[in-house]
Motif scaffolding. Structure first.
Motif, PDB file in Angstrom:
ATOM      1  N   GLN A  38      -0.947   5.257 -18.069  1.00 50.91           N
ATOM      2  CA  GLN A  38      -0.559   4.211 -18.746  1.00 50.91           C
ATOM      3  C   GLN A  38       0.041   2.912 -18.066  1.00 50.91           C
ATOM      4  O   GLN A  38      -0.470   1.622 -18.401  1.00 50.91           O
ATOM      5  CB  GLN A  38       0.499   4.682 -19.813  1.00 50.91           C
ATOM      6  CG  GLN A  38      -0.036   5.671 -20.946  1.00 50.91           C
ATOM      7  CD  GLN A  38      -1.398   5.327 -21.655  1.00 50.91           C
ATOM      8  OE1 GLN A  38      -1.584   4.303 -22.141  1.00 50.91           O
ATOM      9  NE2 GLN A  38      -2.160   6.452 -21.634  1.00 50.91           N
ATOM     10  N   HIS A  39       0.734   3.254 -16.948  1.00 54.81           N
ATOM     11  CA  HIS A  39       1.276   2.048 -16.234  1.00 54.81           C
ATOM     12  C   HIS A  39      -0.152   1.276 -15.553  1.00 54.81           C
ATOM     13  O   HIS A  39      -0.306  -0.021 -15.842  1.00 54.81           O
ATOM     14  CB  HIS A  39       2.281   2.509 -15.161  1.00 54.81           C
ATOM     15  CG  HIS A  39       2.791   1.132 -14.301  1.00 54.81           C
ATOM     16  ND1 HIS A  39       3.701   0.674 -14.806  1.00 54.81           N
ATOM     17  CD2 HIS A  39       2.487   0.975 -13.029  1.00 54.81           C
ATOM     18  CE1 HIS A  39       4.017  -0.304 -13.888  1.00 54.81           C
ATOM     19  NE2 HIS A  39       3.146  -0.068 -12.649  1.00 54.81           N
ATOM     20  N   HIS A  43      -1.417  -2.483 -15.892  1.00 59.70           N
ATOM     21  CA  HIS A  43      -0.865  -3.503 -15.059  1.00 59.70           C
ATOM     22  C   HIS A  43      -1.787  -3.684 -13.935  1.00 59.70           C
ATOM     23  O   HIS A  43      -1.516  -4.625 -13.246  1.00 59.70           O
ATOM     24  CB  HIS A  43       0.518  -3.075 -14.442  1.00 59.70           C
ATOM     25  CG  HIS A  43       1.519  -2.919 -15.695  1.00 59.70           C
ATOM     26  ND1 HIS A  43       2.246  -4.089 -16.123  1.00 59.70           N
ATOM     27  CD2 HIS A  43       2.312  -1.870 -16.263  1.00 59.70           C
ATOM     28  CE1 HIS A  43       2.996  -3.830 -16.837  1.00 59.70           C
ATOM     29  NE2 HIS A  43       3.129  -2.518 -17.070  1.00 59.70           N
ATOM     30  N   LEU A  44      -2.850  -2.998 -13.502  1.00 58.10           N
ATOM     31  CA  LEU A  44      -3.828  -3.196 -12.344  1.00 58.10           C
ATOM     32  C   LEU A  44      -4.703  -4.112 -12.817  1.00 58.10           C
ATOM     33  O   LEU A  44      -5.125  -4.535 -13.998  1.00 58.10           O
ATOM     34  CB  LEU A  44      -4.293  -2.020 -12.030  1.00 58.10           C
ATOM     35  CG  LEU A  44      -3.316  -0.798 -11.440  1.00 58.10           C
ATOM     36  CD1 LEU A  44      -4.459   0.135 -10.667  1.00 58.10           C
ATOM     37  CD2 LEU A  44      -2.576  -1.246 -10.292  1.00 58.10           C
ATOM     38  N   ALA A  45      -5.223  -4.900 -11.957  1.00 54.76           N
ATOM     39  CA  ALA A  45      -6.025  -6.230 -12.120  1.00 54.76           C
ATOM     40  C   ALA A  45      -7.350  -5.842 -12.247  1.00 54.76           C
ATOM     41  O   ALA A  45      -8.219  -6.195 -11.419  1.00 54.76           O
ATOM     42  CB  ALA A  45      -5.661  -7.569 -11.061  1.00 54.76           C
ATOM     43  N   TRP A  46      -7.692  -5.123 -13.140  1.00 53.53           N
ATOM     44  CA  TRP A  46      -9.134  -4.497 -13.474  1.00 53.53           C
ATOM     45  C   TRP A  46     -10.140  -5.684 -13.480  1.00 53.53           C
ATOM     46  O   TRP A  46      -9.784  -6.522 -14.220  1.00 53.53           O
ATOM     47  CB  TRP A  46      -9.062  -3.795 -14.551  1.00 53.53           C
ATOM     48  CG  TRP A  46      -8.188  -2.399 -14.496  1.00 53.53           C
ATOM     49  CD1 TRP A  46      -6.953  -2.338 -15.317  1.00 53.53           C
ATOM     50  CD2 TRP A  46      -8.260  -1.413 -13.692  1.00 53.53           C
ATOM     51  NE1 TRP A  46      -6.641  -1.030 -14.910  1.00 53.53           N
ATOM     52  CE2 TRP A  46      -7.373  -0.469 -13.755  1.00 53.53           C
ATOM     53  CE3 TRP A  46      -9.288  -0.863 -12.590  1.00 53.53           C
ATOM     54  CZ2 TRP A  46      -7.003   0.735 -13.400  1.00 53.53           C
ATOM     55  CZ3 TRP A  46      -9.327   0.334 -11.771  1.00 53.53           C
ATOM     56  CH2 TRP A  46      -7.985   1.126 -12.171  1.00 53.53           C
ATOM     57  N   ILE A  85      -2.267  -7.596  -2.894  1.00 52.35           N
ATOM     58  CA  ILE A  85      -1.123  -6.902  -2.314  1.00 52.35           C
ATOM     59  C   ILE A  85      -0.685  -5.776  -3.413  1.00 52.35           C
ATOM     60  O   ILE A  85      -0.556  -5.828  -4.649  1.00 52.35           O
ATOM     61  CB  ILE A  85       0.080  -7.900  -2.183  1.00 52.35           C
ATOM     62  CG1 ILE A  85      -0.602  -8.975  -1.247  1.00 52.35           C
ATOM     63  CG2 ILE A  85       1.123  -7.299  -1.430  1.00 52.35           C
ATOM     64  CD1 ILE A  85      -1.142  -8.475   0.264  1.00 52.35           C
ATOM     65  N   TRP A  86      -0.098  -4.732  -2.733  1.00 51.87           N
ATOM     66  CA  TRP A  86       0.425  -3.610  -3.441  1.00 51.87           C
ATOM     67  C   TRP A  86       1.082  -3.995  -4.648  1.00 51.87           C
ATOM     68  O   TRP A  86       2.064  -4.823  -4.258  1.00 51.87           O
ATOM     69  CB  TRP A  86       1.030  -2.671  -2.568  1.00 51.87           C
ATOM     70  CG  TRP A  86       0.445  -1.869  -1.375  1.00 51.87           C
ATOM     71  CD1 TRP A  86       0.503  -2.277  -0.142  1.00 51.87           C
ATOM     72  CD2 TRP A  86      -0.721  -0.871  -1.598  1.00 51.87           C
ATOM     73  NE1 TRP A  86      -0.482  -1.609   0.639  1.00 51.87           N
ATOM     74  CE2 TRP A  86      -1.170  -0.680  -0.204  1.00 51.87           C
ATOM     75  CE3 TRP A  86      -1.253  -0.318  -2.535  1.00 51.87           C
ATOM     76  CZ2 TRP A  86      -1.842   0.374   0.160  1.00 51.87           C
ATOM     77  CZ3 TRP A  86      -2.261   0.864  -2.317  1.00 51.87           C
ATOM     78  CH2 TRP A  86      -2.617   1.034  -0.961  1.00 51.87           C
ATOM     79  N   THR A  87       1.130  -3.293  -5.725  1.00 49.32           N
ATOM     80  CA  THR A  87       1.919  -3.179  -6.550  1.00 49.32           C
ATOM     81  C   THR A  87       3.065  -2.279  -6.447  1.00 49.32           C
ATOM     82  O   THR A  87       2.726  -0.962  -5.567  1.00 49.32           O
ATOM     83  CB  THR A  87       1.588  -2.850  -7.993  1.00 49.32           C
ATOM     84  OG1 THR A  87       1.212  -1.477  -8.074  1.00 49.32           O
ATOM     85  CG2 THR A  87       0.381  -3.689  -8.506  1.00 49.32           C
TER      86      THR A  87
END
Length: 206
Positions: A38-39, A43-46, A85-87
């Motif tokens: 779910q996160h 929150h990822l830049a798909w 850059i990493w989340t």
């Protein structure tokens, strides 16, 4: 000949020869897997993947995003990619997997399959940027989150295939010369209606 390997328990090597695919089993419990799913969905830049094959441009239903230590850049299949850059959450998960696998990673290509109608065709992760020097060996750690999907391996010259069902929280690691001798794919299916995220941790040589 098809070898069906559906056992959820860890296995040292799923391939009969010419490569190593280790199955670590489910390294996350159900609650952890769902929380990560779910996160990352939110929150990822798909973005839709774009490739050029045989002179034709395609935009895929499957979405992707690339993260790393730096804003790495590379081209594949006529498409340009640049890493984010990493989340914090993805970076913590990377560190956990590094300890389990015993190998360091500086990037992660994430794939989002919204349902079973989206898959990934036969391919090898054999881009030059994943190898150092003339080596044919690399390490790719692949973590599944969400819907259970079938992954298949097919030898490039021998009549051998290996099928496995990847469950949420399950980690497999492709090592050695696997990419040189084998192709792999994610099968499409009408039975799966839920999303799946696949996180592939790699070491990228800029």
């Amino acid at each position: 000949m098809t070898l069906d390997l559906f056992a959820p328990e860890p296995q040292m090597n799923l391939l009969p020869f010419d490569g190593v695919v280790e199955d670590y089993g489910q390294i996350l419990n159900e609650q952890q897997s769902q929380q990560y799913l779910q996160h990352f969905l939110a929150h990822l830049a798909w973005q839709a993947d774009e490739v050029t094959l045989f002179g034709k441009h395609y935009v895929t239903g499957r979405k992707v995003v690339w993260y790393g230590d730096e804003h790495y850049q590379y081209h594949y299949s006529g498409s340009f990619k640049q890493a984010h850059i990493w989340t914090p959450g993805l970076f913590r998960l990377k560190q956990h997997i590094e300890k389990l696998v015993g190998h360091s990673f500086n990037s992660c290509l994430a794939n989002l399959y919204e349902d079973g109608s989206q898959g990934l065709g036969w391919h090898s992760d054999d881009e030059a940027a994943l190898y150092q020097g003339a080596s044919r060996e690399n390490v790719i750690a692949s973590l599944s989150l969400g819907a259970t999907r079938k992954m298949s391996f097919k030898h490039k010259t021998e009549n051998k295939t290996v099928d496995l069902l990847l469950q949420s929280g399950q980690l497999i690691v492709m090592r050695g010369q696997t990419q040189h001798y084998w192709k792999h794919c994610i099968r499409k299916t009408t039975r799966v209606l839920e999303p799946r995220i696949n996180l592939t941790f790699r070491y990228f040589f800029p």
